[in-house]
Scaffold this motif. Structure first.
Motif, PDB file in Angstrom:
ATOM      1  N   LEU A  27     -32.768  51.062  47.618  1.00 34.17           N
ATOM      2  CA  LEU A  27     -31.767  51.711  46.779  1.00 34.17           C
ATOM      3  C   LEU A  27     -30.440  50.962  46.827  1.00 34.17           C
ATOM      4  CD1 LEU A  27     -32.429  55.478  47.614  1.00 34.17           C
ATOM      5  CD2 LEU A  27     -33.053  54.247  45.521  1.00 34.17           C
ATOM      6  N   VAL A  28     -30.104  50.422  47.981  1.00 33.85           N
ATOM      7  CA  VAL A  28     -28.867  49.652  48.105  1.00 33.85           C
ATOM      8  C   VAL A  28     -28.863  48.504  47.110  1.00 33.85           C
ATOM      9  CG1 VAL A  28     -27.484  48.190  49.614  1.00 33.85           C
ATOM     10  CG2 VAL A  28     -28.514  50.283  50.524  1.00 33.85           C
ATOM     11  N   GLN A  29     -29.956  47.769  47.046  1.00 33.55           N
ATOM     12  CA  GLN A  29     -30.037  46.632  46.129  1.00 33.55           C
ATOM     13  C   GLN A  29     -29.987  47.080  44.671  1.00 33.55           C
ATOM     14  OE1 GLN A  29     -29.768  43.472  47.192  1.00 33.55           O
ATOM     15  NE2 GLN A  29     -29.509  44.500  49.186  1.00 33.55           N
ATOM     16  N   ASP A  30     -30.610  48.195  44.381  1.00 34.47           N
ATOM     17  CA  ASP A  30     -30.563  48.738  43.023  1.00 34.47           C
ATOM     18  C   ASP A  30     -29.126  49.082  42.639  1.00 34.47           C
ATOM     19  OD1 ASP A  30     -31.848  50.035  40.591  1.00 34.47           O
ATOM     20  OD2 ASP A  30     -30.833  51.760  41.483  1.00 34.47           O
ATOM     21  N   TRP A  31     -28.404  49.691  43.532  1.00 35.72           N
ATOM     22  CA  TRP A  31     -27.039  50.105  43.228  1.00 35.72           C
ATOM     23  C   TRP A  31     -26.114  48.898  43.070  1.00 35.72           C
ATOM     24  CZ3 TRP A  31     -26.195  54.635  47.234  1.00 35.72           C
ATOM     25  CH2 TRP A  31     -27.145  55.634  46.976  1.00 35.72           C
TER      26      TRP A  31
ATOM     27  N   ALA B 297     -20.509  46.103  52.863  1.00 39.43           N
ATOM     28  CA  ALA B 297     -19.806  46.188  54.138  1.00 39.43           C
ATOM     29  C   ALA B 297     -20.518  47.152  55.079  1.00 39.43           C
ATOM     30  CB  ALA B 297     -18.364  46.633  53.920  1.00 39.43           C
ATOM     31  N   ARG B 298     -20.987  48.251  54.530  1.00 36.82           N
ATOM     32  CA  ARG B 298     -21.725  49.228  55.331  1.00 36.82           C
ATOM     33  C   ARG B 298     -22.449  50.209  54.421  1.00 36.82           C
ATOM     34  NH1 ARG B 298     -18.659  54.268  57.020  1.00 36.82           N
ATOM     35  NH2 ARG B 298     -16.924  54.472  55.547  1.00 36.82           N
ATOM     36  N   ALA B 299     -23.448  50.856  54.972  1.00 41.32           N
ATOM     37  CA  ALA B 299     -24.176  51.904  54.260  1.00 41.32           C
ATOM     38  C   ALA B 299     -24.514  52.990  55.271  1.00 41.32           C
ATOM     39  CB  ALA B 299     -25.446  51.344  53.626  1.00 41.32           C
ATOM     40  N   TRP B 300     -24.533  54.236  54.815  1.00 46.46           N
ATOM     41  CA  TRP B 300     -24.819  55.335  55.721  1.00 46.46           C
ATOM     42  C   TRP B 300     -25.468  56.476  54.948  1.00 46.46           C
ATOM     43  CZ3 TRP B 300     -20.194  54.121  53.616  1.00 46.46           C
ATOM     44  CH2 TRP B 300     -19.461  55.127  52.989  1.00 46.46           C
ATOM     45  N   ALA B 301     -26.064  57.365  55.694  1.00 47.41           N
ATOM     46  CA  ALA B 301     -26.741  58.514  55.088  1.00 47.41           C
ATOM     47  C   ALA B 301     -26.257  59.799  55.730  1.00 47.41           C
ATOM     48  CB  ALA B 301     -28.253  58.394  55.237  1.00 47.41           C
ATOM     49  N   GLY B 302     -26.358  60.874  54.971  1.00 45.33           N
ATOM     50  CA  GLY B 302     -26.015  62.202  55.454  1.00 45.33           C
ATOM     51  C   GLY B 302     -26.912  63.207  54.756  1.00 45.33           C
ATOM     52  N   VAL B 303     -26.582  64.482  54.865  1.00 43.46           N
ATOM     53  CA  VAL B 303     -27.417  65.494  54.219  1.00 43.46           C
ATOM     54  C   VAL B 303     -26.576  66.479  53.420  1.00 43.46           C
ATOM     55  CG1 VAL B 303     -29.330  65.397  55.860  1.00 43.46           C
ATOM     56  CG2 VAL B 303     -27.416  66.936  56.300  1.00 43.46           C
ATOM     57  N   TYR B 304     -27.134  66.904  52.294  1.00 40.90           N
ATOM     58  CA  TYR B 304     -26.611  68.037  51.534  1.00 40.90           C
ATOM     59  C   TYR B 304     -27.325  69.296  52.033  1.00 40.90           C
ATOM     60  CZ  TYR B 304     -24.489  65.184  47.755  1.00 40.90           C
ATOM     61  OH  TYR B 304     -23.717  64.328  47.009  1.00 40.90           O
ATOM     62  N   ASP B 305     -26.617  70.416  51.992  1.00 41.36           N
ATOM     63  CA  ASP B 305     -27.270  71.703  52.283  1.00 41.36           C
ATOM     64  C   ASP B 305     -27.553  72.375  50.942  1.00 41.36           C
ATOM     65  OD1 ASP B 305     -24.429  71.779  52.112  1.00 41.36           O
ATOM     66  OD2 ASP B 305     -24.339  73.771  53.002  1.00 41.36           O
TER      67      ASP B 305
ATOM     68  N   LEU C 127     -15.288  49.344  47.003  1.00 40.61           N
ATOM     69  CA  LEU C 127     -15.909  50.380  46.193  1.00 40.61           C
ATOM     70  C   LEU C 127     -16.952  51.116  47.030  1.00 40.61           C
ATOM     71  CD1 LEU C 127     -16.492  48.489  42.809  1.00 40.61           C
ATOM     72  CD2 LEU C 127     -14.792  50.279  43.253  1.00 40.61           C
ATOM     73  N   VAL C 128     -17.045  52.417  46.838  1.00 40.44           N
ATOM     74  CA  VAL C 128     -18.094  53.216  47.455  1.00 40.44           C
ATOM     75  C   VAL C 128     -19.031  53.668  46.343  1.00 40.44           C
ATOM     76  CG1 VAL C 128     -18.651  55.225  48.856  1.00 40.44           C
ATOM     77  CG2 VAL C 128     -16.521  53.980  49.264  1.00 40.44           C
ATOM     78  N   LEU C 129     -20.330  53.422  46.540  1.00 38.06           N
ATOM     79  CA  LEU C 129     -21.337  53.695  45.524  1.00 38.06           C
ATOM     80  C   LEU C 129     -22.250  54.826  45.975  1.00 38.06           C
ATOM     81  CD1 LEU C 129     -22.575  49.974  45.099  1.00 38.06           C
ATOM     82  CD2 LEU C 129     -20.453  50.999  44.206  1.00 38.06           C
ATOM     83  N   ALA C 130     -22.703  55.620  45.011  1.00 36.52           N
ATOM     84  CA  ALA C 130     -23.638  56.698  45.316  1.00 36.52           C
ATOM     85  C   ALA C 130     -24.429  57.042  44.065  1.00 36.52           C
ATOM     86  CB  ALA C 130     -22.909  57.921  45.844  1.00 36.52           C
ATOM     87  N   MET C 131     -25.552  57.741  44.274  1.00 39.39           N
ATOM     88  CA  MET C 131     -26.405  58.093  43.142  1.00 39.39           C
ATOM     89  C   MET C 131     -27.501  59.061  43.588  1.00 39.39           C
ATOM     90  SD  MET C 131     -28.583  55.436  40.760  1.00 39.39           S
ATOM     91  CE  MET C 131     -29.736  56.042  39.512  1.00 39.39           C
ATOM     92  N   PRO C 132     -27.834  60.061  42.771  1.00 35.55           N
ATOM     93  CA  PRO C 132     -29.010  60.884  43.092  1.00 35.55           C
ATOM     94  C   PRO C 132     -30.251  59.993  43.157  1.00 35.55           C
ATOM     95  CG  PRO C 132     -27.707  61.892  41.345  1.00 35.55           C
ATOM     96  CD  PRO C 132     -27.163  60.504  41.537  1.00 35.55           C
ATOM     97  N   GLU C 133     -31.083  60.209  44.138  1.00 39.53           N
ATOM     98  CA  GLU C 133     -32.244  59.347  44.311  1.00 39.53           C
ATOM     99  C   GLU C 133     -33.391  59.760  43.388  1.00 39.53           C
ATOM    100  OE1 GLU C 133     -33.181  58.980  48.440  1.00 39.53           O
ATOM    101  OE2 GLU C 133     -31.082  58.644  49.011  1.00 39.53           O
TER     102      GLU C 133
END
Length: 377
Positions: free
Chosen positions: A278-282, A299-307, A257-263
């Motif tokens: 945030l990882v633990q919260d999710w 398994a892994r976590a990563w960050a990127g950017v929205y424009d 599963l891939v998880l995401a959420m507005p911070e």
């Protein structure tokens, strides 16, 4: 190109396919598309599809090395504003045409756990249905393994789905190259001569535009994703599921599963680091909403950017003499790229398109943004 030019109206068509040059004239790329992400690759592909010559797709790094390669990969039509729905509506047909190896129509499922959330889903459903999106009220207990004891309402669109953004970006670049587009990696687009420069570099577009004397109201916003280890019993048809009130959402990727959420506190800037808190919260949220994932490690976590733009809508159109923008997608670039590619190609080659992109012109900010998109994930 220096200085601000008129930012509204129709784009002037690029020069004719031979560039208007006679024998022995200086080699000039008629159109240079800056940015080898999914938006830039789609524009280049559609230019090639239209038979445009002397088109260069210039990427400073490598294809899909930026935000496109880090994206969640959701494709949805369930937006809150009509312009965004229309863009997504056109794009989804393209994704379906790619076949199941590249796109899986598992659907998008929105859950509401409060009266306010239920009312919001109903408002969106009305907008989306009026524009032809086959969204419907849905019984979420039909989704195997999903905990729905607190859910008051749900809506579902079976046409929506999931894909691999990196793979599709590479596929678009490959198709563009096969149509004669000169795809270049490790190249600064500003070092190339062009009649028309297309800025499709995501969060970097503002800095690139500034070098040309153009002010684009874009800000980078850091977002992160978490992928779990494999989850036992994960159904292949699990929809991309969103908790409407919090924005917490998840999708299947293979057996994980891939998880995401507005911070809760937006991280404006370009420092692409993972917030472990945030990882633990999710992980707690996914254990509650999808109990089969309880206790599954990361398994892994990563960050990127929205424009991001001030109204969360993109900027599409001419922004200076010989400069065209296709950026500011605020996290929706991947799912809207097919439509944007066609529309931009039509405008660059014909001076207009059969799609109303007036809501996306830069000039709208002169009087303040008036129709913000609220369905931001």
């Amino acid at each position: 190109m220096e200085g601000r030019a008129a930012t509204g109206g129709r784009a002037r068509p690029a020069s004719r396919p031979d560039g208007g040059r006679g024998a022995g004239a200086r080699a000039l790329a008629r159109i240079v598309v800056a940015g080898g992400g999914v938006v830039g690759a789609s524009i280049a592909y559609h230019l090639g599809l239209r038979g445009a010559r002397d088109v260069v797709l210039a990427e400073a790094g490598s294809i899909a090395s930026g935000a496109s390669g880090k994206a969640l990969g959701g494709v949805r039509q369930q937006f809150s504003s009509a312009p965004e729905v229309r863009l997504a509506r056109e794009s989804v047909a393209f994704f379906h045409g790619l076949g199941r190896d590249l796109f899986e129509p598992v659907g998008y499922l929105f859950l509401a756990t409060s009266d306010g959330g239920r009312a919001e889903l109903e408002e969106r459903l009305a907008v989306q249905s009026a524009l032809g999106v086959p969204v419907e009220r849905f019984d979420p207990s039909r989704v195997e393994g999903l905990a729905v004891d607190d859910v008051l309402a749900a809506v579902f669109c079976a046409e929506d789905g999931i894909a691999d953004p990196g793979a599709i970006t590479h596929e678009l670049a490959r198709r563009a190259a096969s149509l004669g587009v000169d795809v270049r990696e490790g190249v600064d687009a500003l070092e190339l001569d062009a009649d028309t420069l297309v800025l499709a570099t995501g969060a970097s577009s503002a800095a690139l535009a500034a070098k040309l004397g153009v002010d684009l109201p874009l800000r980078p916003l850091v977002r992160q994703l978490v992928e779990t280890a494999p989850v036992r019993g994960l159904p292949a048809g699990l929809p991309l599921t969103i908790e409407s009130e919090s924005g917490f959402h998840f999708r299947r990727r293979g057996g994980a599963l891939v998880l995401a959420m507005p911070e809760p506190v937006p991280r404006w800037g370009s420092d692409e680091v993972v917030d472990d808190g945030l990882v633990q919260d999710w992980l707690g949220r996914i254990a509650r909403r999808y109990p089969r994932a309880a206790g599954v490690p990361v398994a892994r976590a990563w960050a990127g950017v929205y424009d991001m733009t001030p109204d969360a809508h993109p900027i599409i159109g001419p922004v200076a003499d010989g400069v065209y923008a296709a950026c500011g997608f605020s996290g929706h670039g991947f799912m809207q790229a097919p439509a944007v590619g066609r529309i931009v190609a039509d405008e660059l080659l014909d001076g207009g398109a059969d799609f109303d992109i007036s809501p996306y012109r830069l000039r709208r900010f002169e009087g303040g943004a008036v129709f913000p998109e609220t369905a931001i994930l």
